[in-house]
Write an enzyme that holds these catalytic residues in place. Structure first.
Site, PDB file in Angstrom:
ATOM      1  N   ASN A 108     -10.356   0.254   0.787  1.00 58.73           N
ATOM      2  CA  ASN A 108      -8.890   0.354   0.770  1.00 58.73           C
ATOM      3  C   ASN A 108      -8.398  -0.153  -0.593  1.00 58.73           C
ATOM      4  O   ASN A 108      -8.551  -1.333  -0.901  1.00 58.73           O
ATOM      5  CB  ASN A 108      -8.346  -0.492   1.926  1.00 58.73           C
ATOM      6  N   CYS A 147       0.826  -1.218   0.000  1.00 57.93           N
ATOM      7  CA  CYS A 147       0.000   0.000   0.000  1.00 57.93           C
ATOM      8  C   CYS A 147       0.857   1.265   0.000  1.00 57.93           C
ATOM      9  O   CYS A 147       0.345   2.361  -0.242  1.00 57.93           O
ATOM     10  CB  CYS A 147      -0.925   0.011   1.202  1.00 57.93           C
ATOM     11  N   HIS A 167      -2.764   7.119   3.271  1.00 60.98           N
ATOM     12  CA  HIS A 167      -3.269   5.902   2.632  1.00 60.98           C
ATOM     13  C   HIS A 167      -4.607   5.564   3.274  1.00 60.98           C
ATOM     14  O   HIS A 167      -4.743   5.579   4.500  1.00 60.98           O
ATOM     15  CB  HIS A 167      -2.252   4.769   2.839  1.00 60.98           C
TER      16      HIS A 167
HETATM   17  C1  LIG Z   1      -9.641  -5.611  10.579  1.00 66.71           C
HETATM   18  C2  LIG Z   1     -10.164  -4.810  11.767  1.00 66.71           C
HETATM   19  C3  LIG Z   1     -11.263  -3.866  11.311  1.00 66.71           C
HETATM   20  C4  LIG Z   1     -10.746  -5.799  12.771  1.00 66.71           C
HETATM   21  O1  LIG Z   1     -11.153  -5.057  13.915  1.00 66.71           O
HETATM   22  P1  LIG Z   1     -10.758  -5.562  15.358  1.00 66.71           P
HETATM   23  O2  LIG Z   1     -11.430  -4.686  16.320  1.00 66.71           O
HETATM   24  O3  LIG Z   1      -9.255  -5.674  15.422  1.00 66.71           O
HETATM   25  O4  LIG Z   1     -11.414  -6.984  15.319  1.00 66.71           O
HETATM   26  P2  LIG Z   1     -11.024  -8.294  16.118  1.00 66.71           P
HETATM   27  O5  LIG Z   1     -10.324  -9.216  15.179  1.00 66.71           O
HETATM   28  O6  LIG Z   1     -10.342  -7.951  17.420  1.00 66.71           O
HETATM   29  O7  LIG Z   1     -12.456  -8.836  16.450  1.00 66.71           O
HETATM   30  C5  LIG Z   1     -13.385  -8.096  17.259  1.00 66.71           C
HETATM   31  C6  LIG Z   1     -14.724  -8.754  17.159  1.00 66.71           C
HETATM   32  O8  LIG Z   1     -15.267  -8.556  15.843  1.00 66.71           O
HETATM   33  C7  LIG Z   1     -15.543  -9.825  15.228  1.00 66.71           C
HETATM   34  N1  LIG Z   1     -15.210  -9.716  13.819  1.00 66.71           N
HETATM   35  C8  LIG Z   1     -13.985  -9.804  13.227  1.00 66.71           C
HETATM   36  N2  LIG Z   1     -14.096  -9.590  11.907  1.00 66.71           N
HETATM   37  C9  LIG Z   1     -15.403  -9.359  11.667  1.00 66.71           C
HETATM   38  C10 LIG Z   1     -16.130  -9.064  10.504  1.00 66.71           C
HETATM   39  N3  LIG Z   1     -15.541  -8.927   9.300  1.00 66.71           N
HETATM   40  N4  LIG Z   1     -17.463  -8.857  10.633  1.00 66.71           N
HETATM   41  C11 LIG Z   1     -18.083  -8.967  11.812  1.00 66.71           C
HETATM   42  N5  LIG Z   1     -17.444  -9.251  12.959  1.00 66.71           N
HETATM   43  C12 LIG Z   1     -16.118  -9.437  12.871  1.00 66.71           C
HETATM   44  C13 LIG Z   1     -14.662 -10.808  15.937  1.00 66.71           C
HETATM   45  O9  LIG Z   1     -15.210 -12.111  15.879  1.00 66.71           O
HETATM   46  C14 LIG Z   1     -14.688 -10.266  17.361  1.00 66.71           C
HETATM   47  O10 LIG Z   1     -15.895 -10.642  17.982  1.00 66.71           O
HETATM   48  P3  LIG Z   1     -15.983 -10.928  19.581  1.00 66.71           P
HETATM   49  O11 LIG Z   1     -15.622  -9.621  20.227  1.00 66.71           O
HETATM   50  O12 LIG Z   1     -17.385 -11.343  19.773  1.00 66.71           O
HETATM   51  O13 LIG Z   1     -14.963 -11.997  19.834  1.00 66.71           O
HETATM   52  C15 LIG Z   1      -9.049  -4.014  12.450  1.00 66.71           C
HETATM   53  O14 LIG Z   1      -8.118  -4.869  13.067  1.00 66.71           O
HETATM   54  C16 LIG Z   1      -8.327  -3.131  11.519  1.00 66.71           C
HETATM   55  O15 LIG Z   1      -8.902  -2.197  10.999  1.00 66.71           O
HETATM   56  N6  LIG Z   1      -7.008  -3.353  11.290  1.00 66.71           N
HETATM   57  C17 LIG Z   1      -6.225  -2.585  10.401  1.00 66.71           C
HETATM   58  C18 LIG Z   1      -6.473  -3.091   9.043  1.00 66.71           C
HETATM   59  C19 LIG Z   1      -5.925  -2.192   7.991  1.00 66.71           C
HETATM   60  O16 LIG Z   1      -6.073  -1.023   8.032  1.00 66.71           O
HETATM   61  N7  LIG Z   1      -5.302  -2.810   7.019  1.00 66.71           N
HETATM   62  C20 LIG Z   1      -4.805  -2.130   5.908  1.00 66.71           C
HETATM   63  C21 LIG Z   1      -3.365  -1.964   5.994  1.00 66.71           C
HETATM   64  S1  LIG Z   1      -2.741  -1.471   4.482  1.00 66.71           S
END
Ligand SMILES: CC(C)(COP(=O)(O)OP(=O)(O)OC[C@H]1O[C@@H](n2cnc3c(N)ncnc32)[C@H](O)[C@@H]1OP(=O)(O)O)[C@@H](O)C(=O)NCCC(=O)NCCS
Length: 343
Positions: free
Chosen positions: A295, A123, A264
């Site tokens: 994204n 990215c 980004h």
């Molecule tokens: C991906 C992202 C949105 C996930 O959010 P998070 O808060 O870290 O999510 P977690 O993996 O800790 O999961 C939190 C909860 O959401 C749930 N969950 C995870 N993915 C899910 C989805 N796609 N839809 C619904 N629920 C989801 C999990 O099961 C968990 O549930 P629980 O609390 O009941 O156990 C977040 O980590 C993120 O934005 N990361 C950066 C990603 C990014 O910017 N990447 C680009 C880089 S170039």
């Protein structure tokens, strides 16, 4: 005695002379991607800031999207194809390893014998390309460089993977970099951290995949893009402030002088944290193209730039801080002066 080799010098200053964008026609809602990952419109909006994304279809390959964005950048710069001395295509989703796509993009834009190469920095690719292109113009390697950021992430993302399926989209953005009376592209602050290579990665190499196919048969799962979301979030939200500050310091620009922040478009929440820790003035507008485009990896910075200029959230001549980051982990940031609105 070694021969005396002639040296060369290019422009004293460089700037973005033109900007172009290509957004695929098909708009995809959160409801459409939520089904296979047991998610919802509300969860996706709250966690990522995304409302819609675009998925490329027929006639919207990596090469075709690059040509469309590149053509608009050329037209808005007023620079003819034969004035371009190099084409750099930043992408991680062109699925041919050989040859690179840049030569076909150059030919598709009517260029003849123009050098071109692909650049892989996840990215962060567009800001890497902008840095390399600007340095080429300063060094005299090329009089003008076309820098394109393009991705077709629908070829790389598993629609059933909860960590990625809601996040990514397709598109292309492009700029023409050339000489300028006043400087329009600041020094680049950049780096990488290979220790965190697993944070955003392909699940396996294609060589391993073909071996598995041979040994285990056709049910073997193909390589997909995989992301450790929490790891990436923490790193991006909290480690990149110093990279932004270094780019500002090296450009001699204070945060109070910034009109625009174009990070980004990784995740709306990362952008919010970044804007907060940088303590931007109230007058500084922050790009939010992720809401409509998701994204788009290497395409996101030029796409967000185009959206802000088109919507009047920024204007030509504004001072903008760019910061791009992603797989590698890799990052690059620079201060730029915004070009004119694409024609
Ligand atoms: C991906 C992202 C949105 C996930 O959010 P998070 O808060 O870290 O999510 P977690 O993996 O800790 O999961 C939190 C909860 O959401 C749930 N969950 C995870 N993915 C899910 C989805 N796609 N839809 C619904 N629920 C989801 C999990 O099961 C968990 O549930 P629980 O609390 O009941 O156990 C977040 O980590 C993120 O934005 N990361 C950066 C990603 C990014 O910017 N990447 C680009 C880089 S170039």
């Amino acid at each position: 005695m070694p021969a005396s080799i002639a040296d060369q010098r290019g422009a004293d200053h460089t700037a973005i002379l033109g900007l172009g964008a290509f957004r695929p026609a098909r708009v995809v809602t959160n409801d459409e991607v939520a089904g296979p990952i047991d998610s919802s419109d509300e969860w996706i909006k709250t966690r990522s800031g995304i409302d819609t994304r675009r998925f490329a279809g027929e006639g919207e390959s990596v090469i075709e999207m690059s040509i469309a964005a590149g053509r608009q950048a050329l037209e808005s710069s007023g620079i003819a194809p034969d004035q371009i001395g190099c084409v750099i295509v930043a992408t991680s989703t062109y699925t041919m390893l050989t040859p690179a796509c840049a030569p076909q993009v150059a030919t598709g834009l009517g260029m003849k014998e123009t050098p071109g190469f692909d650049l892989s920095a996840g990215c962060a690719g567009f800001c890497h390309g902008l840095s390399v292109g600007s340095d080429m113009v300063r060094a005299g390697t090329a009089s003008h460089v076309l820098v394109i950021g393009v991705e077709k992430l629908t070829d790389a993302v598993n629609p059933e993977d909860r960590t990625t399926a809601f996040l990514f989209g397709d598109g292309a953005g492009a700029v023409v970099v050339g000489p300028s009376e006043v400087n329009g592209i600041g020094p680049t602050a950049w780096g990488s951290d290979g220790e965190q290579w697993e944070a955003i990665r392909q699940t396996k190499s294609f060589a391993d995949y073909f071996l598995e196919l041979k040994e285990q048969g056709p049910d073997v799962v193909r390589p997909w893009l995989r992301m450790e979301g929490t790891m990436v979030f923490r790193w991006a939200a909290h480690s990149l402030e110093k990279v932004c500050r270094e780019a500002l310091d090296r450009a001699g620009v204070a945060t109070d002088d910034l009109d625009v922040l174009i990070p980004h478009q990784a995740n709306g929440r990362i952008t919010e944290v970044m804007a907060r820790v940088l303590k931007l003035p109230d007058t500084c507008t922050v790009a939010n193209d992720i809401e409509e485009m998701g994204n788009t990896s290497a395409a996101s910075v030029p796409l967000a730039m185009e959206a802000m200029l088109r919507k009047g959230q920024a204007k030509p001549g504004d001072t903008a801080l760019l910061i791009a980051f992603g797989a590698g982990l890799s990052y690059a940031s620079q201060v730029v002066i915004l070009p004119g609105v694409p024609v």
